[in-house]
Design a protein around this motif. Structure first.
Motif, PDB file in Angstrom:
ATOM      1  N   SER A 146       0.825  -1.208   0.000  1.00  0.00           N
ATOM      2  CA  SER A 146       0.000   0.000   0.000  1.00  0.00           C
ATOM      3  C   SER A 146       0.859   1.257   0.000  1.00  0.00           C
ATOM      4  CB  SER A 146      -0.909   0.004   1.226  1.00  0.00           C
ATOM      5  OG  SER A 146      -1.627   1.226   1.284  1.00  0.00           O
ATOM      6  N   THR A 147       0.485   2.210  -0.841  1.00  0.00           N
ATOM      7  CA  THR A 147       1.182   3.500  -0.889  1.00  0.00           C
ATOM      8  C   THR A 147       0.638   4.456   0.167  1.00  0.00           C
ATOM      9  OG1 THR A 147      -0.390   4.433  -2.462  1.00  0.00           O
ATOM     10  CG2 THR A 147       1.542   3.313  -3.383  1.00  0.00           C
ATOM     11  N   GLY A 148      -0.511   4.103   0.739  1.00  0.00           N
ATOM     12  CA  GLY A 148      -1.169   5.002   1.683  1.00  0.00           C
ATOM     13  C   GLY A 148      -2.147   5.936   0.989  1.00  0.00           C
ATOM     14  N   TYR A 149      -2.217   5.849  -0.341  1.00  0.00           N
ATOM     15  CA  TYR A 149      -3.106   6.704  -1.119  1.00  0.00           C
ATOM     16  C   TYR A 149      -4.089   5.868  -1.930  1.00  0.00           C
ATOM     17  CZ  TYR A 149       0.260  10.266   0.108  1.00  0.00           C
ATOM     18  OH  TYR A 149       1.068  11.110   0.799  1.00  0.00           O
ATOM     19  N   GLY A 150      -4.443   4.682  -1.411  1.00  0.00           N
ATOM     20  CA  GLY A 150      -5.423   3.833  -2.069  1.00  0.00           C
ATOM     21  C   GLY A 150      -4.879   3.014  -3.222  1.00  0.00           C
ATOM     22  N   LYS A 151      -3.580   3.058  -3.460  1.00  0.00           N
ATOM     23  CA  LYS A 151      -2.955   2.278  -4.529  1.00  0.00           C
ATOM     24  C   LYS A 151      -1.972   1.292  -3.910  1.00  0.00           C
ATOM     25  CE  LYS A 151      -2.071   4.331  -8.661  1.00  0.00           C
ATOM     26  NZ  LYS A 151      -1.263   5.108  -9.581  1.00  0.00           N
ATOM     27  N   LYS A 152      -1.671   0.254  -4.659  1.00  0.00           N
ATOM     28  CA  LYS A 152      -0.624  -0.683  -4.267  1.00  0.00           C
ATOM     29  C   LYS A 152       0.414  -0.719  -5.374  1.00  0.00           C
ATOM     30  CE  LYS A 152      -2.789  -3.721  -0.972  1.00  0.00           C
ATOM     31  NZ  LYS A 152      -2.797  -5.088  -0.483  1.00  0.00           N
TER      32      LYS A 152
END
Length: 189
Positions: A146-152
């Motif tokens: 997880s990037t922490g912004y809803g993306k992986k």
């Protein structure tokens, strides 16, 4: 000073002697005190493992590091002062920094300074060629994280950043950083 594609380093010795090092990304040389000095940038990329028949004993975490490549920035320069030696190694690290490798300036100065003391300032003042490289290994996460912004995405980091070289037969192989921080990037090299 550093931009996205270049840097300029100034070192000032105790006697106020100033040395300037500049580099622009993509060049095969660095400017040291107005002199063009060749640099060689090299990457050895690990081929992806495609053999899925080998048994897996434990499932790896997505954050488990996976070796990707080893990079190096090589340089050869005659040095006559400790400031020039520190600047050459610092400049070489700065070239690697344009790829994402980061090392604290104080770490460079203290590590190189201690090694130079063992070599002897008289040897350095005699003006021998320093032949060396900065070597670094790049790892990525085994899985998407997880990037922490809803993306992986895959995360990357540099490990085992080393200053390696010789000056009049005296060898240096010093680790400057063992493990760097994870970062996200869609193209690691």
């Amino acid at each position: 000073t550093k931009t996205e594609d270049s840097f300029k380093i100034e070192t000032v010795e105790e006697n106020n002697e100033v040395h300037t090092f500049t580099y622009t990304k993509g060049d095969d040389y660095m400017m040291i005190d107005g002199e063009k000095v060749s640099v060689e940038i090299d990457y050895e990329v690990e081929k992806e493992l495609t053999d899925s028949s080998s048994p897996k004993l434990l499932k790896a975490s997505a954050w488990t590091p996976k070796y990707m490549s080893t990079g190096s920035v090589k340089i050869s320069k005659t040095v006559k002062t400790l400031g020039t030696l520190v600047g050459v190694i610092g400049g070489t690290i700065s070239i690697a920094a344009l790829s994402g490798v980061t090392i604290a300036t104080s770490t460079i100065a203290s590590t190189v300074g201690h090694w130079a003391s063992a070599v002897g300032l008289g040897t350095i003042a005699a003006g021998y060629a320093f032949n060396g490289k900065i070597q670094f290994k790049q790892y990525r996460t085994t899985g998407l994280v997880s990037t922490g912004y809803g993306k992986k995405l895959y995360a990357f980091r540099f490990q085992d950043v080393r200053a390696i070289g010789t000056l009049k037969g005296k060898k240096m192989d010093k680790q400057l950083k063992s493990v760097g921080s994870w970062f996200f990037n869609s193209k690691p090299y």
